[in-house]
Design a protein around this motif. Structure first.
Motif, PDB file in Angstrom:
ATOM      1  N   TYR A  86      45.787  56.795  44.188  1.00 28.71           N
ATOM      2  CA  TYR A  86      45.111  55.986  45.221  1.00 28.71           C
ATOM      3  C   TYR A  86      45.630  56.368  46.607  1.00 28.71           C
ATOM      4  O   TYR A  86      44.872  56.397  47.576  1.00 28.71           O
ATOM      5  N   ILE A 134      47.749  41.936  42.979  1.00 30.19           N
ATOM      6  CA  ILE A 134      47.776  43.167  42.204  1.00 30.19           C
ATOM      7  C   ILE A 134      47.472  44.330  43.153  1.00 30.19           C
ATOM      8  O   ILE A 134      46.684  44.185  44.088  1.00 30.19           O
ATOM      9  N   ASN A 136      46.676  48.619  43.407  1.00 28.27           N
ATOM     10  CA  ASN A 136      46.299  49.826  42.668  1.00 28.27           C
ATOM     11  C   ASN A 136      47.427  50.847  42.760  1.00 28.27           C
ATOM     12  O   ASN A 136      47.852  51.207  43.850  1.00 28.27           O
TER      13      ASN A 136
HETATM   14  C1  LIG Z   1      41.519  49.215  43.136  1.00 26.23           C
HETATM   15  O1  LIG Z   1      40.647  50.280  42.967  1.00 26.23           O
HETATM   16  C2  LIG Z   1      39.310  49.914  42.637  1.00 26.23           C
HETATM   17  C3  LIG Z   1      38.514  51.182  42.457  1.00 26.23           C
HETATM   18  O2  LIG Z   1      39.144  52.027  41.568  1.00 26.23           O
HETATM   19  C4  LIG Z   1      38.724  49.053  43.721  1.00 26.23           C
HETATM   20  O3  LIG Z   1      37.436  48.612  43.359  1.00 26.23           O
HETATM   21  C5  LIG Z   1      39.605  47.835  43.945  1.00 26.23           C
HETATM   22  O4  LIG Z   1      39.128  47.072  45.022  1.00 26.23           O
HETATM   23  C6  LIG Z   1      41.033  48.258  44.212  1.00 26.23           C
HETATM   24  N1  LIG Z   1      41.864  47.060  44.259  1.00 26.23           N
HETATM   25  C7  LIG Z   1      42.798  46.868  45.172  1.00 26.23           C
HETATM   26  C8  LIG Z   1      43.571  45.607  45.078  1.00 26.23           C
HETATM   27  O5  LIG Z   1      43.013  47.663  46.073  1.00 26.23           O
END
Ligand SMILES: *[C@@H]1O[C@H](CO)[C@@H](O)[C@H](O)[C@H]1NC(C)=O
Ligand SMILES: *[C@@H]1O[C@H](CO)[C@@H](O)[C@H](O)[C@H]1NC(C)=O
Ligand SMILES: *[C@@H]1O[C@H](CO)[C@@H](O)[C@H](O)[C@H]1NC(C)=O
Ligand SMILES: *[C@@H]1O[C@H](CO)[C@@H](O)[C@H](O)[C@H]1NC(C)=O
Ligand SMILES: *[C@@H]1O[C@H](CO)[C@@H](O)[C@H](O)[C@H]1NC(C)=O
Ligand SMILES: *[C@@H]1O[C@H](CO)[C@@H](O)[C@H](O)[C@H]1NC(C)=O
Ligand SMILES: *[C@@H]1O[C@H](CO)[C@@H](O)[C@H](O)[C@H]1NC(C)=O
Ligand SMILES: *[C@@H]1O[C@H](CO)[C@@H](O)[C@H](O)[C@H]1NC(C)=O
Ligand SMILES: *[C@@H]1O[C@H](CO)[C@@H](O)[C@H](O)[C@H]1NC(C)=O
Ligand SMILES: *[C@@H]1O[C@H](CO)[C@@H](O)[C@H](O)[C@H]1NC(C)=O
Ligand SMILES: *[C@@H]1O[C@H](CO)[C@@H](O)[C@H](O)[C@H]1NC(C)=O
Length: 263
Positions: A86, A134, A136
């Protein structure tokens, strides 16, 4: 009128009996091993970390979490690529927008967190139902004691103790017991100093309730609130905690002689 309150713990997180005196108590202590469940893949929780360590396996991380009285943990498997994809994607996007607008590349700020150095983070509280903290992170997976039944958003986390719901409806013990069970929990386990102290603090912090009726002539109405806790007199004169442990296996005593007594 009698106002009764029920205190429920969704899942217990407690120490093994301190005063294990006989075989019964040892069996109690062995029986209860709190299980952590994997809840999120390629994500970690950004809640308060109370311990971090580098370990080889998720089992070691779970053991460390139990040792630290954690309610959840983030774990990065050793074999997984230690790049958070990410971050790479974000950087790429930033680079592209920078190039297209002909701006010089911004200086890269190296901001490292413990997630960059330790692969096991123990958390004092789990994520609640909406998973609001949470993050990513492809390096990590998130594990929690509360996976099968995510705590309701009106539950309160008492760090390192557990998740609690306070219900102020007037009930008798049997009903209160059942309400807690159907909410996926049990009446609050109170057989330790830390639990008793923290739960008392929690109750004291709740908004003031009208324990007395507005009628000074009726003195019987001014009854102190009654709270139920997780002790069952399953056998006459022998109390069991909500985890079905014998109370006399606990060295903790916060009651008057002759108590607890069934009311
Ligand atoms: C995490 O990644 C997904 C796409 O893979 C996205 O839709 C989501 O909003 C992200 N969540 C955060 C908390 O950044
Ligand atoms: C994680 O927590 C830190 C400090 O509490 C905060 O600065 C950061 O913005 C949080 N990150 C996310 C994605 O919530
Ligand atoms: C992790 O990803 C980077 C970037 O693609 C790559 O250079 C590296 O070899 C990968 N490492 C492993 C262990 O797969
Ligand atoms: C972004 O740009 C910097 C310098 O311009 C470079 O070092 C970095 O590798 C680039 N990142 C990606 C993901 O392309
Ligand atoms: C998620 O839950 C937390 C606490 O339970 C609350 O403060 C927050 O506003 C909630 N966020 C959303 C988007 O509902
Ligand atoms: C908590 O919220 C749920 C619905 O989200 C509700 O059914 C329940 O009665 C609430 N419990 C308390 C104690 O407020
Ligand atoms: C508790 O209350 C319910 C009804 O509210 C009643 O049926 C039950 O008999 C009561 N139990 C005890 C032990 O008093
Ligand atoms: C504890 O008390 C509740 C309510 O009276 C009862 O339903 C339950 O069976 C009791 N538990 C044990 C282990 O006796
Ligand atoms: C307590 O009683 C007062 C007046 O009798 C009322 O205004 C207030 O809303 C009540 N508080 C609660 C929590 O019920
Ligand atoms: C108590 O009741 C009287 C009348 O019965 C009323 O005037 C008064 O406001 C009430 N007090 C509170 C605190 O509700
Ligand atoms: C106050 O108490 C008296 C005596 O118990 C009773 O007759 C009266 O109805 C009560 N008033 C209220 C408002 O509850």
């Amino acid at each position: 009128m009698r106002l009764t309150a029920v205190l429920a713990a969704l899942v217990l997180s407690h120490h093994p009996p301190e005063g294990a005196t006989d075989r019964h108590c040892e069996a109690n202590a062995r029986k209860i091993v709190h299980r952590f469940y994997p809840l999120r893949h390629c994500q970690r929780s950004n809640r308060t970390v109370i311990g971090f360590i580098n370990v080889q396996s998720v089992r070691e991380c779970a053991d460390y979490a139990r040792d630290k009285q954690g309610l959840a943990f983030n774990f990065a498997p050793v074999k997984r690529n230690n790049t958070n994809w990410y971050d790479v994607v974000r950087e790429r996007e930033q680079n592209q927008s920078t190039v297209s607008s002909w701006k010089p590349a911004p200086p890269r700020v190296a901001s490292f967190g413990f997630e960059d150095f330790y692969n096991c983070h123990v958390l004092d509280c789990p994520e609640y139902r909406n998973l609001s903290t949470i993050v990513n992170d492809t390096r990590f997976d998130y594990y929690t004691l509360y996976a099968r039944l995510l705590p309701a958003s009106n539950a309160t986390c008492i760090p390192s103790i557990g998740m609690f719901l306070f219900d102020d409806t007037k009930l008798n013990y049997s009903n209160a017991y059942n309400v807690c069970v159907s909410a996926g929990g049990s009446l609050a386990h109170i057989a330790s100093d830390a639990r008793t102290f923290q739960l008392s603090k929690y109750i004291a912090s709740l908004p003031e309730m009208n324990y007395t009726t507005n009628n000074s002539t009726d003195t019987t109405s001014a009854i102190e609130p009654l709270y139920y806790v997780g002790l069952n007199e399953t056998v006459k004169n022998r109390f069991f905690t909500s985890a079905d442990e014998r109370l006399d296996c606990f060295r903790f005593r916060a009651w008057a002689p002759g108590h607890p007594a069934y009311v």
